[in-house]
Design an enzyme around this catalytic site. Structure first.
Site, PDB file in Angstrom:
ATOM      1  N   TYR A  21       0.836  -1.194   0.000  1.00 33.11           N
ATOM      2  CA  TYR A  21       0.000   0.000   0.000  1.00 33.11           C
ATOM      3  C   TYR A  21       0.878   1.255   0.000  1.00 33.11           C
ATOM      4  O   TYR A  21       0.846   2.069   0.927  1.00 33.11           O
ATOM      5  CB  TYR A  21      -1.000   0.013   1.172  1.00 33.11           C
ATOM      6  CG  TYR A  21      -2.271   0.726   0.752  1.00 33.11           C
ATOM      7  CD1 TYR A  21      -3.152   0.119  -0.135  1.00 33.11           C
ATOM      8  CD2 TYR A  21      -2.548   2.012   1.185  1.00 33.11           C
ATOM      9  CE1 TYR A  21      -4.282   0.782  -0.573  1.00 33.11           C
ATOM     10  CE2 TYR A  21      -3.679   2.679   0.744  1.00 33.11           C
ATOM     11  CZ  TYR A  21      -4.540   2.046  -0.132  1.00 33.11           C
ATOM     12  OH  TYR A  21      -5.662   2.696  -0.568  1.00 33.11           O
ATOM     13  N   HIS A  64       7.354   5.325   0.927  1.00 30.14           N
ATOM     14  CA  HIS A  64       7.944   4.088   0.390  1.00 30.14           C
ATOM     15  C   HIS A  64       8.734   4.382  -0.887  1.00 30.14           C
ATOM     16  O   HIS A  64       9.825   3.857  -1.092  1.00 30.14           O
ATOM     17  CB  HIS A  64       6.848   3.088   0.004  1.00 30.14           C
ATOM     18  CG  HIS A  64       6.053   2.549   1.141  1.00 30.14           C
ATOM     19  ND1 HIS A  64       4.739   2.880   1.346  1.00 30.14           N
ATOM     20  CD2 HIS A  64       6.385   1.681   2.122  1.00 30.14           C
ATOM     21  CE1 HIS A  64       4.283   2.234   2.404  1.00 30.14           C
ATOM     22  NE2 HIS A  64       5.265   1.503   2.898  1.00 30.14           N
TER      23      HIS A  64
END
Ligand code: PAF
Length: 285
Positions: free
Chosen positions: A32, A37
């Site tokens: 997700y 990230h």
């Protein structure tokens, strides 16, 4: 971009790269993806010949009352995003391979996991260190990159790697924030509009702590009472902890004399958010 969804082929792929003298960088994730990230991936991409990203929602790091089943998942969206930032391999293993029947081995880092999130999430770090140890053995990276938003996790992994003589380097990167300062987290999607406004008091309180520090304040209790007051002034907030700790041992300190971190966990509505700031570091907002 290659997608590998089984342990043995991932290990042979990594071994073959190593035999060719190629360097592997690794970003472990629970998927997700958000900008935080992607930032880790972009940086990790520069560090090696091959970047491996794992997507695995690790059941052993969730407590019995935590959000394992409702943890957000979207593999197709994640793989497109990963491809766009130049990921070479996604490792996406199934639970049956990671924790087969009769699985019974865990890694436990003792002291640095006791305070902060260790108090409210018993067993959480044991799950994190266990899965990271397994992933390191499967992906065989030369370097693994973690976000410092999960500061205690970063310190714990570094401790494990040192203590267990694991042959890889652990790099921590600064927290990536939204334009208004909210630390990026997969859990931010749960925040309702008015809760999101309250959530901004977390970063505001870290800024306040740094301001007090800059004005010469070194007593933890004085900084903490101001910070706590600011967080409580926002509706929908319930403090789990706000603490000032030694930045390496993560033990509470009364006076800031060595490098120190202010770490907090606050429930905003039903969403538990964490954030932290190492005094003196830049606070990018
Ligand atoms: O930070 C995370 O997303 C997880 O704790 C990690 C490091 C991927 C282990 O499951």
């Amino acid at each position: 971009m290659k997608i590998i969804n089984s342990i043995a082929p991932m290990q042979s792929f990594a071994e073959a790269l190593r035999l060719q003298g190629k360097k592997i960088s690794f970003v472990p994730t629970m998927g997700y993806f958000h900008e935080g990230h992607l930032d880790l991936m972009r940086e990790a991409r520069k560090m090696a010949d091959c970047l491996v990203v794992s997507i695995y929602v690790n059941p052993t790091q969730f407590g019995p009352k935590e959000d394992l089943s409702k943890y957000p998942r979207d593999f197709d969206r994640d793989s497109k995003m990963a491809q766009d930032v130049g990921v070479d391999v996604i490792f996406y293993p199934p639970n049956e391979e990671m924790y087969p029947e009769n699985y019974q081995t865990y890694v436990n880092v003792e002291k640095v996991t006791q305070n902060l999130c260790g108090l409210s999430r018993p067993g959480h770090f044991r799950g994190v260190t266990t899965i990271c140890n397994k992933l390191f053995n499967i992906v065989k990276p030369h370097v693994a990159v973690f976000g410092k938003k999960d500061y205690q996790q970063f310190i714990t992994i570094k401790r494990m790697v040192t203590d267990m003589n694991l042959d890889l380097e652990i790099i921590g990167l600064p927290t990536v924030r939204e334009a208004d300062g909210l630390a990026m987290s997969s859990r931010n999607v749960y925040l309702k509009e008015n809760e999101r406004v309250s959530a901004l008091n977390l970063v505001k309180s870290l800024k306040l702590a740094q301001k007090l520090y800059d004005s010469g304040e070194r007593k933890s209790s004085r900084i903490l009472s101001e910070v706590t007051g600011l967080i409580k002034s926002a509706p929908y907030t319930e403090i789990d902890y706000v603490k000032i700790c030694d930045a390496t041992t993560l033990m509470d300190i009364d006076e800031i004399a060595t490098q120190a971190v202010i770490a907090l966990a606050v429930k905003v509505g039903t969403t538990r958010l964490i954030d932290n700031h190492v005094f003196g570091d830049p606070l990018n907002t």
